[in-house]
Design a protein around this motif. Sequence first.
Motif, PDB file in Angstrom:
ATOM      1  N   ALA A 180       5.437  -0.643  -6.769  1.00 18.10           N
ATOM      2  CA  ALA A 180       4.314  -1.579  -6.852  1.00 18.10           C
ATOM      3  C   ALA A 180       4.000  -1.819  -8.318  1.00 18.10           C
ATOM      4  O   ALA A 180       3.994  -0.890  -9.116  1.00 18.10           O
ATOM      5  N   ASP A 181       3.755  -3.062  -8.672  1.00 15.11           N
ATOM      6  CA  ASP A 181       3.366  -3.396 -10.048  1.00 15.11           C
ATOM      7  C   ASP A 181       1.847  -3.512 -10.093  1.00 15.11           C
ATOM      8  O   ASP A 181       1.280  -4.545  -9.737  1.00 15.11           O
ATOM      9  N   LEU A 182       1.228  -2.431 -10.505  1.00 14.18           N
ATOM     10  CA  LEU A 182      -0.236  -2.390 -10.511  1.00 14.18           C
ATOM     11  C   LEU A 182      -0.846  -3.258 -11.595  1.00 14.18           C
ATOM     12  O   LEU A 182      -2.018  -3.636 -11.502  1.00 14.18           O
ATOM     13  N   ASP A 183      -0.054  -3.608 -12.606  1.00 12.30           N
ATOM     14  CA  ASP A 183      -0.562  -4.516 -13.633  1.00 12.30           C
ATOM     15  C   ASP A 183      -0.857  -5.889 -13.030  1.00 12.30           C
ATOM     16  O   ASP A 183      -1.856  -6.526 -13.365  1.00 12.30           O
ATOM     17  N   LEU A 200       4.197  -8.561  -7.315  1.00 12.81           N
ATOM     18  CA  LEU A 200       3.526  -7.341  -6.880  1.00 12.81           C
ATOM     19  C   LEU A 200       4.468  -6.147  -6.752  1.00 12.81           C
ATOM     20  O   LEU A 200       4.023  -5.002  -6.797  1.00 12.81           O
ATOM     21  N   MET A 232      -1.608  -6.456  -9.871  1.00 14.40           N
ATOM     22  CA  MET A 232      -2.796  -6.303  -9.026  1.00 14.40           C
ATOM     23  C   MET A 232      -4.055  -6.272  -9.887  1.00 14.40           C
ATOM     24  O   MET A 232      -5.068  -6.872  -9.547  1.00 14.40           O
ATOM     25  N   GLN A 233      -3.978  -5.597 -11.032  1.00 13.43           N
ATOM     26  CA  GLN A 233      -5.129  -5.549 -11.935  1.00 13.43           C
ATOM     27  C   GLN A 233      -5.467  -6.949 -12.444  1.00 13.43           C
ATOM     28  O   GLN A 233      -6.640  -7.321 -12.528  1.00 13.43           O
ATOM     29  N   ARG A 258       0.833  -1.215   0.000  1.00  4.46           N
ATOM     30  CA  ARG A 258       0.000   0.000   0.000  1.00  4.46           C
ATOM     31  C   ARG A 258       0.863   1.259   0.000  1.00  4.46           C
ATOM     32  O   ARG A 258       0.551   2.236  -0.675  1.00  4.46           O
ATOM     33  N   VAL A 284       2.177   1.707  -3.478  1.00  8.29           N
ATOM     34  CA  VAL A 284       1.118   2.199  -4.367  1.00  8.29           C
ATOM     35  C   VAL A 284       1.017   3.715  -4.222  1.00  8.29           C
ATOM     36  O   VAL A 284       0.942   4.448  -5.206  1.00  8.29           O
ATOM     37  N   ARG A 296       5.039   5.845  -9.336  1.00  5.86           N
ATOM     38  CA  ARG A 296       6.107   5.377 -10.223  1.00  5.86           C
ATOM     39  C   ARG A 296       7.503   5.699  -9.714  1.00  5.86           C
ATOM     40  O   ARG A 296       8.464   5.079 -10.132  1.00  5.86           O
TER      41      ARG A 296
END
Length: 117
Positions: free
Chosen positions: A75-78, A61, A80-81, A23, A26, A30
């Motif tokens: 954080a790799d939001l891809d 992640l 998480m998506q 968190r 996030v 970037r």
Amino acid sequence: MEKTLALDTLAALGQETRLDVFRLLVKAGRTGMNAGAISDALAVRPNTLSTHLGVLARSGLVSATREGRSIIYTADLDVMQELVRYLLQDCCGGNPDLCGPLVTALSCSPGMKSGEC
């Protein structure tokens, strides 16, 4: 996303410190953060943090990039998506209209009232 990867990703987030780290990263966006800054922000000992960052990195992640003598974690939001997509793949029996409130809630910023989204 395969079931095994989804389970690994959920397991990585299923621990309090790792969830806090994810968190925080996030929020950092970037630009990410180095381990020392993460350790200070969360009051986690560096050796303990290293273990948690390893688990998060293996799950996909979190990614690490060397910048000079520092390693910057983001954080790799891809990933998480992909996890959320996997979890909601058969949302509401395949009826997307029933998932509308969930999609709306996910698109709202924290602090927004339901009528403002």
